[in-house]
Design a protein around this motif. Structure first.
Motif, mmCIF file in Angstrom:
data_model
loop_
_atom_site.group_PDB
_atom_site.id
_atom_site.type_symbol
_atom_site.label_atom_id
_atom_site.label_comp_id
_atom_site.label_asym_id
_atom_site.label_seq_id
_atom_site.Cartn_x
_atom_site.Cartn_y
_atom_site.Cartn_z
ATOM 1 N N GLU A 1 -19.823 -7.938 5.493
ATOM 2 C CA GLU A 1 -18.885 -7.068 6.207
ATOM 3 C C GLU A 1 -18.501 -5.861 5.360
ATOM 4 O OE1 GLU A 1 -14.442 -7.286 8.308
ATOM 5 O OE2 GLU A 1 -15.242 -9.015 7.244
ATOM 6 N N SER A 2 -18.539 -4.675 5.936
ATOM 7 C CA SER A 2 -18.253 -3.461 5.167
ATOM 8 C C SER A 2 -16.794 -3.380 4.730
ATOM 9 C CB SER A 2 -18.638 -2.208 5.964
ATOM 10 O OG SER A 2 -17.894 -2.134 7.160
ATOM 11 N N CYS A 3 -15.862 -3.941 5.524
ATOM 12 C CA CYS A 3 -14.447 -3.967 5.107
ATOM 13 C C CYS A 3 -14.305 -4.679 3.763
ATOM 14 C CB CYS A 3 -13.593 -4.692 6.137
ATOM 15 S SG CYS A 3 -13.548 -3.918 7.753
ATOM 16 N N ASN A 4 -15.046 -5.779 3.624
ATOM 17 C CA ASN A 4 -14.971 -6.537 2.370
ATOM 18 C C ASN A 4 -15.490 -5.710 1.197
ATOM 19 O OD1 ASN A 4 -14.279 -8.547 4.152
ATOM 20 N ND2 ASN A 4 -16.197 -9.675 3.942
ATOM 21 N N VAL A 5 -16.610 -5.046 1.414
ATOM 22 C CA VAL A 5 -17.200 -4.251 0.336
ATOM 23 C C VAL A 5 -16.255 -3.117 -0.072
ATOM 24 C CG1 VAL A 5 -19.141 -2.798 -0.341
ATOM 25 C CG2 VAL A 5 -19.540 -4.843 1.030
ATOM 26 N N TYR A 6 -15.691 -2.449 0.916
ATOM 27 C CA TYR A 6 -14.735 -1.372 0.635
ATOM 28 C C TYR A 6 -13.601 -1.874 -0.258
ATOM 29 C CZ TYR A 6 -10.831 1.826 1.501
ATOM 30 O OH TYR A 6 -9.765 2.671 1.341
ATOM 31 N N ASN A 7 -13.034 -3.023 0.099
ATOM 32 C CA ASN A 7 -11.928 -3.547 -0.693
ATOM 33 C C ASN A 7 -12.381 -4.114 -2.031
ATOM 34 O OD1 ASN A 7 -9.423 -3.019 0.632
ATOM 35 N ND2 ASN A 7 -10.031 -4.432 2.260
ATOM 36 N N MET A 8 -13.579 -4.672 -2.091
ATOM 37 C CA MET A 8 -14.106 -5.126 -3.386
ATOM 38 C C MET A 8 -14.303 -3.943 -4.336
ATOM 39 S SD MET A 8 -14.340 -8.389 -3.862
ATOM 40 C CE MET A 8 -15.480 -8.466 -5.265
#
Length: 268
Positions: free
Chosen positions: A224-231
């Motif tokens: 999920e891109s949301c996860n990558v953004y926050n990581m």
């Protein structure tokens, strides 16, 4: 818009974002609810406090808090800061009377990076009310096992988790404290080394799964891109006070393979 202006210096982005702030000033004034500002009524917050079924009102609030503070920090918008202070003052009056049982019940509902936002506001203003609010959003059920070096991520909604660690990292930068450093570092190492695909992304259908079972979760809902953004946000914090090459390596991998990889270069 604020970040685009900061990155490009093109005034059209500042003009647009300033106009949005002007509109929000008017809405907050017309609502006239002690600083409350949202597209939904306060009873959705009340439902979260009561533990009733509702989709993530604090998560949605975080987007307003985060965007408005970016507007203050990158576009020097004093009205944006005043809006946020009003919203935070409303939150303080709303949440301070809650019992610890009510607080923990409310935190079972996804709240995004509210702790990060309140730490940021505390950093800007020095007002201890906002530090209280940031600490109010410490989610023991999710975070305490990580302090004990327990991987408790299996079947957990991934993007509900990651912002909590960003907030703790912000707290470490402001206040220090071994816990505020150890929990995010353990989480980061666990996610990157045992829950991430080769692209740097993680999760299947928005959830973490058993560590080191990646080949079983190659689906159309992988990464999920949301996860990558926050990581990536978390990685920047960790690198800021502990500049190890592993953080740069991960950042490059996730940025190029996932964030850039999901964009269509033929479209603006």
């Amino acid at each position: 818009m604020a970040l685009l202006y900061a990155a490009t210096g093109e005034n059209k982005y500042k003009i647009k974002s300033d106009s949005l702030v002007t509109g929000l000033v008017e809405v907050q004034k017309v609502l006239n609810q002690k600083g409350y500002l949202s597209a939904f009524p306060q009873n959705l917050i009340d439902r979260a406090i009561a533990g009733k079924s509702v989709w993530a009102p604090w998560y949605t609030q975080h987007k307003l808090f985060s965007g408005l503070m970016d507007q203050y920090l990158y576009c020097d918008s004093k009205p944006a800061l005043e809006i946020v202070k009003g919203m935070a003052d409303w939150a303080y009056e709303k949440l301070k009377p809650l019992t610890d049982e009510e607080r923990k019940r409310m935190l079972k509902n996804e709240f995004g990076g509210m702790n990060d936002s309140f730490y940021t506001l505390y950093e800007i203003t020095g007002d201890n009310k906002y530090k209280f609010l940031a600490e109010f959003f410490y989610h023991e059920e999710a975070l305490d096992p990580l302090l004990s070096k327990v991987d408790n991520l299996n079947k957990k909604h991934a993007n509900t988790y990651i912002p909590k660690l960003i907030g703790l990292s912000r707290n470490y930068e402001l206040e220090g404290g071994d816990k505020n450093r150890e929990i995010p570092e353990f989480f980061w190492n666990t996610v990157v080394n045992h829950h991430s695909f080769i692209t740097g992304s993680n999760s299947d259908k928005e959830k973490f799964f058993e560590p080191d079972h990646l080949s079983e979760h190659l689906s159309g809902y992988t990464g999920e891109s949301c996860n990558v953004y926050n990581m990536l946000k978390l990685t920047r914090h960790l690198y800021g006070y502990n500049p190890q090459i592993k953080y740069v390596d991960y950042y490059e991998k996730a940025l190029y393979n996932h964030i850039l990889g999901q964009q269509d270069p033929k479209r603006e």
